[in-house]
Write an enzyme that holds these catalytic residues in place. Structure first.
Site, PDB file in Angstrom:
ATOM      1  N   HIS A 176       8.898   4.456  -5.925  1.00 12.02           N
ATOM      2  CA  HIS A 176       8.771   5.891  -6.167  1.00 12.02           C
ATOM      3  C   HIS A 176       8.412   6.593  -4.869  1.00 12.02           C
ATOM      4  CE1 HIS A 176       7.739   9.656  -8.179  1.00 12.02           C
ATOM      5  NE2 HIS A 176       6.595   9.660  -7.520  1.00 12.02           N
ATOM      6  N   SER A 177       9.107   7.698  -4.561  1.00 11.58           N
ATOM      7  CA  SER A 177       8.831   8.509  -3.385  1.00 11.58           C
ATOM      8  C   SER A 177       8.959   7.644  -2.126  1.00 11.58           C
ATOM      9  CB  SER A 177       7.445   9.152  -3.525  1.00 11.58           C
ATOM     10  OG  SER A 177       7.305  10.248  -2.673  1.00 11.58           O
ATOM     11  N   MET A 178       7.897   7.468  -1.333  1.00 13.54           N
ATOM     12  CA  MET A 178       7.995   6.566  -0.191  1.00 13.54           C
ATOM     13  C   MET A 178       8.479   5.196  -0.621  1.00 13.54           C
ATOM     14  SD  MET A 178       4.996   5.104   2.372  1.00 13.54           S
ATOM     15  CE  MET A 178       4.301   4.018   1.112  1.00 13.54           C
TER      16      MET A 178
END
Length: 276
Positions: free
Chosen positions: A108-110
């Site tokens: 998720h995200s990074m």
């Protein structure tokens, strides 16, 4: 590492536990070694327990592993990573001995950036990869105006509050903020300065998740991940903000399980009940 799980590398000698705590990937629940595997990469500032709201719902059917990156948790004493390529080089060496023949990466995200780069490295080594799942991250090449790592501490704290996902007690404690902000800033700097290899694609299926109230990872930005795979592509936008999976853990677990059923096969079909 749970006490009930036997570590094949352990001889019961003093120091075995310390060596286990140095490792990047930690089991979530029971790991059998004969089920499909899900390896999870954290979001910026996150640790191995960042997906605790929903990963346990999958661990009854999958062998689930969560990454603990340097500079946090039990690896707090290690220097934080400064480069995505260097970090994924370390992760691929750690993950390779753990792999079975059905492997899924989630981030998720990074974590989506790390999962993609780890998938490409595993692919180059001929390692198995059944599916790549990315979440809350615009597709590579999608423009992003925010450069969060350049904000001062006060501005970055405001941005953290706006994104959600951080326990309120962190903002009530100057000591906790003082510990967390450098880790978050280092992660953001690493990801926001990262440059993807043009034209690089994975050959496995790819699933992309987003949320309707995330201002950066919009529907079109999530749909852009379709260009990153030669396999099938699926996507879904959930209600909620950037940390939608904390608001809808059951829905995320059920949806992911159903999608993985299309890409994984088990003799007894046990995965189909993993999130019930």
């Amino acid at each position: 590492m749970t006490a009930a799980m036997r570590d094949p590398a352990s001889n019961g000698q003093p120091g075995d536990r310390d060596r286990r705590e140095e490792r990047a990937f930690r089991p979530v629940g029971r790991v059998t070694g004969d089920r499909p595997q899900l390896f999870c990469l954290p979001y910026a500032g996150g640790s191995a327990n960042g997906y605790d709201s929903w990963l346990p719902l999958l661990s009854r059917a999958l062998d689930v592993w969560a990454a603990e990156l340097p500079g946090r948790g039990t690896r707090f004493h290690l220097p934080a990573a400064r480069d995505v390529g260097e970090l994924t080089g370390q992760l691929v060496d750690e993950i390779e001995p753990l792999l079975t023949d059905q492997v899924v990466l989630f981030g998720h995200s990074m974590g989506a950036v790390l999962a993609l780069e780890l998938a490409l490295r595993l692919q180059a080594r001929g390692a198995p990869l059944s599916c790549l799942v990315v979440s809350g991250q615009p597709a590579p090449g999608w423009p992003r105006e925010n450069r969060l790592h350049l904000l001062d501490d006060a501005q970055l704290t405001v941005a953290m509050k706006a994104m959600g996902g951080t326990p309120p007690e962190v903002f009530d404690s100057a000591e906790l903020l003082e510990l967390m902000l450098p880790i978050l800033r280092a992660d953001l700097r690493m990801v926001e300065n990262h440059r993807f290899t043009p034209g690089a694609v994975v050959r496995c299926p790819l699933v992309a998740y987003g949320s309707v109230d995330d201002p950066d990872a919009t529907g079109p930005a999530i749909a852009g991940w379709a260009d990153l795979t030669e396999g099938t592509f699926e996507s879904r936008m959930f209600p909620g903000d950037h940390f939608y999976f904390q608001q809808h853990p059951q829905a995320v677990a059920v949806d992911l399980t159903r999608r993985l059923l299309r890409h994984l096969s088990t003799p007894d079909g046990a995965i189909s009940g993993g999130s019930q």
